[in-house]
Scaffold this motif. Structure first.
Motif, mmCIF file in Angstrom:
data_model
loop_
_atom_site.group_PDB
_atom_site.id
_atom_site.type_symbol
_atom_site.label_atom_id
_atom_site.label_comp_id
_atom_site.label_asym_id
_atom_site.label_seq_id
_atom_site.Cartn_x
_atom_site.Cartn_y
_atom_site.Cartn_z
ATOM 1 N N ASP A 17 0.835 -1.202 0.000
ATOM 2 C CA ASP A 17 0.000 0.000 0.000
ATOM 3 C C ASP A 17 0.871 1.253 0.000
ATOM 4 N N ARG A 47 -14.254 -1.974 -7.572
ATOM 5 C CA ARG A 47 -15.279 -1.758 -6.543
ATOM 6 C C ARG A 47 -16.660 -1.468 -7.105
ATOM 7 N N PHE A 74 -12.430 -11.445 -3.271
ATOM 8 C CA PHE A 74 -11.410 -10.721 -4.057
ATOM 9 C C PHE A 74 -11.144 -11.500 -5.353
ATOM 10 N N ARG A 78 -12.029 -10.836 -9.643
ATOM 11 C CA ARG A 78 -11.194 -10.935 -10.856
ATOM 12 C C ARG A 78 -11.871 -11.839 -11.883
ATOM 13 N N ARG A 99 -2.979 -3.801 -9.389
ATOM 14 C CA ARG A 99 -3.146 -4.981 -8.522
ATOM 15 C C ARG A 99 -3.852 -6.136 -9.243
ATOM 16 N N GLY A 104 -3.830 -10.591 -4.082
ATOM 17 C CA GLY A 104 -4.750 -11.506 -3.418
ATOM 18 C C GLY A 104 -4.004 -12.417 -2.451
ATOM 19 N N PHE A 107 -1.687 -10.275 0.445
ATOM 20 C CA PHE A 107 -2.442 -9.687 1.561
ATOM 21 C C PHE A 107 -3.154 -10.764 2.386
HETATM 22 N N1 NYM Z 1 -6.233 -6.422 -1.719
HETATM 23 C C1 NYM Z 1 -6.298 -6.227 -3.058
HETATM 24 C C2 NYM Z 1 -6.421 -7.693 -1.169
HETATM 25 O O1 NYM Z 1 -6.359 -7.865 0.043
HETATM 26 N N2 NYM Z 1 -6.671 -8.738 -2.013
HETATM 27 C C3 NYM Z 1 -6.745 -8.586 -3.366
HETATM 28 O O2 NYM Z 1 -6.976 -9.566 -4.086
HETATM 29 C C4 NYM Z 1 -6.552 -7.264 -3.918
HETATM 30 C C5 NYM Z 1 -6.635 -7.066 -5.386
HETATM 31 O O3 NYM Z 1 -7.097 -4.363 -1.058
HETATM 32 N N3 NYM Z 1 -4.779 -2.844 0.745
HETATM 33 C C6 NYM Z 1 -6.044 -5.277 -0.830
HETATM 34 C C7 NYM Z 1 -4.801 -4.481 -1.049
HETATM 35 C C8 NYM Z 1 -5.176 -3.081 -0.622
HETATM 36 C C9 NYM Z 1 -6.688 -3.051 -0.730
HETATM 37 O O4 NYM Z 1 -6.451 -1.906 -2.810
HETATM 38 C C10 NYM Z 1 -7.264 -2.091 -1.725
HETATM 39 P P1 NYM Z 1 -6.211 -0.410 -3.389
HETATM 40 O O5 NYM Z 1 -5.259 -0.646 -4.520
HETATM 41 O O6 NYM Z 1 -5.618 0.381 -2.244
HETATM 42 O O7 NYM Z 1 -7.558 0.093 -3.807
#
Ligand code: NYM
Length: 213
Positions: A17, A47, A74, A78, A99, A104, A107
């Motif tokens: 992040d 989103r 998540f 996709r 991302r 995925g 995190f």
């Molecule tokens: N994130 C993003 C996940 O936990 N899993 C996923 O598959 C994806 C694509 O979402 N902290 C998390 C990473 C970020 C958060 O992303 C939102 P962004 O790019 O800050 O909107």
């Protein structure tokens, strides 16, 4: 006269992040379009879909979900866009994606409840990126950046585990870029890599691959 179809390239930017991905994706797509290379900016989570809305509420702490369930959401976010992704690439448009499945795993697997290999499974077979750019920024430097800490996951110990998971996912094909530099300098570097890659045209005759197969 027949003409060989030239598909677009699937390009993914990843990183912890606040590493600057969103700004850089936007600038990259603008630069490609300015140079006559059709390109679109996509992001995950997306989103604006029904699934993405639930994911967004979870990230903004408006709801709680089991760790496994949100991981699969998540991933589903996709998969629901794969038909549109393949169609867009087929039509010759390059996608720059903020991302992807690597986020995925990085995190979700940073949570103690989830196993790294289990996290990969739901994304096996997704369209495989042609180019993966990893914006590398230290956890301390990221924490200094504006708006840090606003959403779930934006805490230093968590981000450290995310970075370790990214390191475990990386292979020699990933391009690791030092993201501590200024916005314009970073843009110039990324633009040069991406333009060279797209213009080289290696992907044009190749079908889109399948991730982790
Ligand atoms: N994130 C993003 C996940 O936990 N899993 C996923 O598959 C994806 C694509 O979402 N902290 C998390 C990473 C970020 C958060 O992303 C939102 P962004 O790019 O800050 O909107």
């Amino acid at each position: 006269m027949s003409r060989i179809a030239r598909r677009g390239a699937l390009i993914v930017l990843e990183g912890c992040d606040r590493s600057g991905k969103t700004t850089q994706c936007r600038k990259l797509v603008d630069a490609l379009n300015t140079d006559g290379i059709p390109a679109q900016l996509w992001r995950f989570p997306e989103r604006d879909t029904a699934i993405g809305q639930v994911v967004s509420d979870y990230l903004e702490r408006k709801c709680e979900l089991d760790d496994h369930a949100v991981h699969l959401l998540f991933s589903a976010n996709r998969w629901e866009l794969v038909p549109k992704m393949l169609e867009t690439l087929k039509n010759g448009t390059t996608l720059v994606i903020d991302r992807y499945a690597f986020s995925g795993v990085a995190f979700s697997a940073a949570k103690e409840s989830l196993d790294f290999e289990w996290c990969k499974k739901s994304d096996v077979g997704l369209p495989r990126p042609d180019l993966i750019l990893y914006l590398n920024l230290g956890v301390e430097a990221a924490a200094q950046r504006s708006e840090y800490g606003g959403e779930r996951y934006e805490q230093k110990p968590f981000q450290k585990r995310v970075a370790e998971n990214y390191a475990a996912l990386m292979d020699d094909d990933w391009k690791v870029i030092d993201a501590a530099k200024g916005i314009n300098e970073l843009h110039d570097e990324l633009k040069s890599i991406v333009k060279n890659f797209v213009l080289k045209g290696d992907v044009h005759g190749e079908p889109v691959g399948k991730l982790w197969t």
